[in-house]
Design an enzyme around this catalytic site. Structure first.
Site, PDB file in Angstrom:
ATOM      1  N   LYS A  80       1.149  -1.096   0.279  1.00 13.07           N
ATOM      2  CA  LYS A  80       0.041   0.041  -0.053  1.00 13.07           C
ATOM      3  C   LYS A  80       0.942   1.201  -0.017  1.00 13.07           C
ATOM      4  O   LYS A  80       1.857   1.293   0.812  1.00 13.07           O
ATOM      5  CB  LYS A  80      -0.884  -0.029   1.183  1.00 13.07           C
ATOM      6  N   ARG A 124     -10.223  -0.332   8.097  1.00 16.42           N
ATOM      7  CA  ARG A 124      -9.210  -1.387   9.093  1.00 16.42           C
ATOM      8  C   ARG A 124      -8.690  -0.567  10.215  1.00 16.42           C
ATOM      9  O   ARG A 124      -8.418  -1.397  10.835  1.00 16.42           O
ATOM     10  CB  ARG A 124      -8.117  -1.678   7.806  1.00 16.42           C
ATOM     11  N   ASP A 243       1.992   8.902  14.735  1.00 18.35           N
ATOM     12  CA  ASP A 243       2.353   7.792  13.797  1.00 18.35           C
ATOM     13  C   ASP A 243       3.677   8.241  13.018  1.00 18.35           C
ATOM     14  O   ASP A 243       3.778   7.970  12.040  1.00 18.35           O
ATOM     15  CB  ASP A 243       1.295   7.286  12.704  1.00 18.35           C
TER      16      ASP A 243
HETATM   17  P1  NAD Z   1      -7.966  14.348   9.194  1.00 16.59           P
HETATM   18  O1  NAD Z   1      -7.225  15.622   8.779  1.00 16.59           O
HETATM   19  O2  NAD Z   1      -9.136  13.986   8.567  1.00 16.59           O
HETATM   20  O3  NAD Z   1      -8.634  14.488  10.770  1.00 16.59           O
HETATM   21  C1  NAD Z   1      -7.677  14.955  11.708  1.00 16.59           C
HETATM   22  C2  NAD Z   1      -8.462  15.998  12.575  1.00 16.59           C
HETATM   23  O4  NAD Z   1      -7.679  16.173  13.730  1.00 16.59           O
HETATM   24  C3  NAD Z   1      -8.933  17.182  12.154  1.00 16.59           C
HETATM   25  O5  NAD Z   1     -10.121  17.485  11.837  1.00 16.59           O
HETATM   26  C4  NAD Z   1      -8.030  18.435  13.042  1.00 16.59           C
HETATM   27  O6  NAD Z   1      -8.947  19.705  12.906  1.00 16.59           O
HETATM   28  C5  NAD Z   1      -7.901  17.565  14.221  1.00 16.59           C
HETATM   29  N1  NAD Z   1      -6.979  18.198  15.088  1.00 16.59           N
HETATM   30  C6  NAD Z   1      -5.957  18.547  14.734  1.00 16.59           C
HETATM   31  N2  NAD Z   1      -4.958  18.967  15.744  1.00 16.59           N
HETATM   32  C7  NAD Z   1      -5.952  18.730  16.918  1.00 16.59           C
HETATM   33  C8  NAD Z   1      -5.757  19.009  18.373  1.00 16.59           C
HETATM   34  N3  NAD Z   1      -4.677  19.544  18.717  1.00 16.59           N
HETATM   35  N4  NAD Z   1      -6.604  18.598  18.979  1.00 16.59           N
HETATM   36  C9  NAD Z   1      -8.124  18.151  18.502  1.00 16.59           C
HETATM   37  N5  NAD Z   1      -8.064  17.862  17.136  1.00 16.59           N
HETATM   38  C10 NAD Z   1      -7.057  18.330  16.616  1.00 16.59           C
HETATM   39  O7  NAD Z   1      -7.084  12.914   9.460  1.00 16.59           O
HETATM   40  P2  NAD Z   1      -7.587  11.455   9.491  1.00 16.59           P
HETATM   41  O8  NAD Z   1      -7.570  10.941   8.187  1.00 16.59           O
HETATM   42  O9  NAD Z   1      -8.696  11.504  10.572  1.00 16.59           O
HETATM   43  O10 NAD Z   1      -6.194  10.942  10.422  1.00 16.59           O
HETATM   44  C11 NAD Z   1      -6.148  11.262  11.792  1.00 16.59           C
HETATM   45  C12 NAD Z   1      -4.430  10.917  12.113  1.00 16.59           C
HETATM   46  O11 NAD Z   1      -4.734   9.403  12.044  1.00 16.59           O
HETATM   47  C13 NAD Z   1      -3.466  11.424  11.094  1.00 16.59           C
HETATM   48  O12 NAD Z   1      -2.433  11.785  12.076  1.00 16.59           O
HETATM   49  C14 NAD Z   1      -3.055   9.919  10.504  1.00 16.59           C
HETATM   50  O13 NAD Z   1      -1.706   9.993  10.218  1.00 16.59           O
HETATM   51  C15 NAD Z   1      -3.434   9.073  11.465  1.00 16.59           C
HETATM   52  N6  NAD Z   1      -3.695   7.583  10.887  1.00 16.59           N
HETATM   53  C16 NAD Z   1      -3.314   6.407  11.755  1.00 16.59           C
HETATM   54  C17 NAD Z   1      -3.516   5.205  11.389  1.00 16.59           C
HETATM   55  C18 NAD Z   1      -3.050   4.068  11.954  1.00 16.59           C
HETATM   56  O14 NAD Z   1      -3.262   3.152  11.435  1.00 16.59           O
HETATM   57  N7  NAD Z   1      -2.541   4.165  13.163  1.00 16.59           N
HETATM   58  C19 NAD Z   1      -4.368   5.051   9.931  1.00 16.59           C
HETATM   59  C20 NAD Z   1      -4.708   6.099   9.268  1.00 16.59           C
HETATM   60  C21 NAD Z   1      -4.287   7.404   9.869  1.00 16.59           C
END
Ligand code: NAD
Length: 354
Positions: A80, A124, A243
């Protein structure tokens, strides 16, 4: 000459095909349950060393990162390509996370499927947190707090509500519009079974919640969002947003006070919440707990943390599931992305008449 007997071509699945598959051939609930089952199997197989999964490769750009995540179960290989560009929603109207993937036949190396994976990644990731919650949280937990209400957040609530009887969700985002949009969709999804409360501070989310999910795209080097003193005994935390190096969501003293379980240790130690601690402080990976080789929660008062950075095994399992479903339902376009030359040892003769 050996003929590739099983050659059907390469299935191209656009994101719209996947949505069609989920909406028309099953339901989102049923799809998540199937995904739960194949991912639980995947965790068990990984613990038994039946799935190979090297650490991912990251490439950093001014505005974000792009990663290649690969895994194999001996029969299939998957890879991926996924990014994190946190300014995408505001500046380009694109998601923060955009993913695409390929599933390859292990016997021949032939590409079986190329697929959009942005939605599949969110689903997932939600299911991975649900599996962690099933094995680590207290069984009678009823409230959840979700900090960061973007693309990943609703699948988190949806999947976790399949393993715990959640009655109240407390949600917080620095962008209140994201919380309002989450609330509306969650109300459509759960009706009166679950109350959604928009909260004004991460502290209040933590003090209300038995289970906490952190899913922010906060800045690197910014102060962690969840403070130790806000978290009550017995809480389970799924930390999914930290991450990347220097991007963490939980205060170190909270991690020191908790039992830490990671999705994939080789990555978690430099990208996850665990980058703040010694590797010896990590109790186990989730796979060993799912396989019964390691103990989960020790008592009702313990705080447990699932440090989730994203694990290629999860993508392999979702790709195999979606490939089988799409072939069965005849969804997607079959193409010859890699053609089969008439003379497999002579490309010039096959294609250029030389
Ligand atoms: P996104 O941009 O759609 O949503 C993230 C949200 O966090 C936004 O609405 C933003 O306003 C908010 N935010 C930022 N700083 C903040 C704070 N200090 N307090 C509260 N809210 C805050 O992103 P997403 O697709 O939802 O991804 C979120 C996170 O998850 C990313 O960091 C991404 O890298 C991570 N992620 C991890 C995995 C995993 O397998 N662990 C998989 C996908 C994404």
């Amino acid at each position: 000459m050996t003929v590739f007997q099983n050659h059907k071509g390469t299935l191209i699945l656009q994101e719209s095909d996947i949505i069609n598959l989920i909406n028309c051939k099953t339901t989102l609930d049923s799809f998540l349950r199937q995904l739960f089952s194949v991912m639980e199997d995947g965790f068990r197989d990984f613990a038994k060393k039946q799935i190979a999964n090297p650490p991912r490769h990251e490439f950093y750009f001014d505005k974000g990162s792009v990663e290649a995540m690969s895994a194999s179960d001996n029969k299939y290989f998957s890879c991926k390509i996924v990014n994190t560009h946190k300014d995408n929603p505001v500046f380009y109207g694109l998601p923060t996370i955009i993913a695409n993937g390929i599933l390859v036949d292990g016997e021949t190396g032939y590409p079986l499927m190329v697929t959009g994976s942005t939605v599949l990644t969110a689903l997932r990731t939600g299911v991975a947190s649900a599996i962690a919650t099933k094995y680590l949280s207290n069984k009678n937990d009823k409230s959840i707090g979700i900090i960061g209400n973007g693309a990943q957040s609703l699948p988190q609530l949806h999947a976790i509500s399949m393993v715990r009887n959640i009655e109240n969700a407390y949600i917080y985002d620095t962008d209140e519009q994201a919380s309002r949009s989450f609330k509306k969709s969650a109300e459509n999804l759960f009706g009166r079974d679950l109350d959604i409360h928009i909260i004004k501070s991460p502290q209040d989310v933590c003090t209300h919640s038995d289970i906490i999910v952190t899913a922010t795209c906060k800045d690197k080097y910014a102060t962690p969002i969840v403070k130790n003193k806000w978290v009550s005994e017995g809480t389970h935390i799924n930390a999914i947003g930290g991450d990347a190096p220097n991007k963490v969501e939980l205060e170190k003293s909270l991690i020191d006070r908790s039992k830490v379980i990671v999705d994939f240790i080789d990555q978690a130690v430099y990208e996850g919440e665990s980058q703040q601690i010694l590797q010896s402080q990590i109790h186990s990976d989730l796979a060993k707990i799912v396989a019964g080789l390691s103990k989960g929660r020790d008592n009702e008062k313990q705080i447990t943390i699932f440090d989730s950075v994203g694990f290629a095994m999860e993508d392999l399992q979702v790709y195999k599931l979606v490939y089988e479903m799409a072939i069965k339902e005849n969804i997607g376009n079959m193409v010859n992305i890699s053609s089969i030359p008439k003379y497999s040892k002579n490309i010039y003769k096959s294609y250029f008449d030389i």
